[in-house]
Design a protein around this motif. Structure first.
Motif, PDB file in Angstrom:
ATOM      1  N   THR A  53       0.812  -1.227   0.000  1.00  0.00           N
ATOM      2  CA  THR A  53       0.000   0.000   0.000  1.00  0.00           C
ATOM      3  C   THR A  53       0.841   1.270   0.000  1.00  0.00           C
ATOM      4  O   THR A  53       0.300   2.355   0.199  1.00  0.00           O
ATOM      5  N   MET A  56       0.560   4.016  -5.259  1.00  0.00           N
ATOM      6  CA  MET A  56      -0.759   3.928  -5.878  1.00  0.00           C
ATOM      7  C   MET A  56      -0.714   4.611  -7.246  1.00  0.00           C
ATOM      8  O   MET A  56      -0.252   5.739  -7.362  1.00  0.00           O
ATOM      9  N   GLY A 171      -1.356   3.572   4.758  1.00  0.00           N
ATOM     10  CA  GLY A 171      -1.182   3.165   3.368  1.00  0.00           C
ATOM     11  C   GLY A 171      -2.321   3.675   2.510  1.00  0.00           C
ATOM     12  O   GLY A 171      -3.314   4.214   3.003  1.00  0.00           O
ATOM     13  N   ASP A 173      -5.532   3.163   0.303  1.00  0.00           N
ATOM     14  CA  ASP A 173      -6.641   2.217   0.330  1.00  0.00           C
ATOM     15  C   ASP A 173      -7.414   2.362  -0.967  1.00  0.00           C
ATOM     16  O   ASP A 173      -8.207   3.297  -1.127  1.00  0.00           O
ATOM     17  N   GLU A 174      -7.202   1.454  -1.885  1.00  0.00           N
ATOM     18  CA  GLU A 174      -7.879   1.498  -3.170  1.00  0.00           C
ATOM     19  C   GLU A 174      -9.110   0.608  -3.201  1.00  0.00           C
ATOM     20  O   GLU A 174      -9.706   0.409  -4.245  1.00  0.00           O
TER      21      GLU A 174
END
Length: 178
Positions: A53, A56, A171, A173-174
């Motif tokens: 994470t 991104m 981290g 968070d997708e």
């Protein structure tokens, strides 16, 4: 000379000071603030980036997963925490996270929203705190990157939950995108 010796003996211990003589006694509010300021910290968890994470990719619309269509790439570069325990035993942790938003292969400028999550876990699986912070970051025209930072000021460990092994994970968070 005897008066000076007596006064210095009173101010060196025993809780008496010229200030308390003038005000009529110790300042209860100041004493409470001092107790809170110097209370021992009960819990101060380490901060870690959860594996997978720390970066991104932000893709062009409709081209998710096409690595030639990356508009931006977000990265987490630094993190820290500051812990304070009050007299009731409750610990408040300020978590700081900082990173960078980079322009993709096509050199895109503009804005992106980076979903940064902060999670406090006790004993490996008990989630005591989890919050998603959507950060709007803009890369200005003529630039290839922009720095960002976040402070999560409200991570709290209640006094009755202060025993155990704690970790704060940060981290991207997708999960909301999938």
């Amino acid at each position: 000379m005897a008066l000076a010796t007596a006064l210095s003996a009173c101010s060196s211990g025993g809780g008496f000071s010229p200030r308390s003589w003038i005000s009529g006694g110790p300042d209860a509010k100041a004493e409470q603030e001092t107790l809170e300021k110097f209370a021992p910290v009960a819990v101060c968890p380490d901060v870690q980036v959860r594996d997978g994470t720390q970066m991104m990719a932000v893709f062009e619309k409709g081209k998710e997963g096409d690595y030639s269509a990356i508009r931006f790439q977000g990265t987490i570069r630094k993190f820290a925490r500051e812990c304070r325990t009050d007299v009731s035993g409750t610990t408040t942790v300020k978590v700081g996270v900082a990173g960078r938003l980079l322009a993709g292969p096509n050199g895109a400028t503009g804005a992106a929203t980076l979903p940064v999550r902060v999670v406090l876990v006790r004993n490996g699986d008990e989630v005591l705190y989890s919050k998603l912070y959507p950060l709007d970051v803009t890369i200005a025209p003529g630039s290839a990157a922009a720095d960002w930072d976040l402070v999560a000021p409200d991570v709290v460990v209640a006094g009755d939950k202060s025993q155990g092994n704690f970790v704060i994970y940060v981290g991207f968070d997708e999960s909301k995108k999938k």
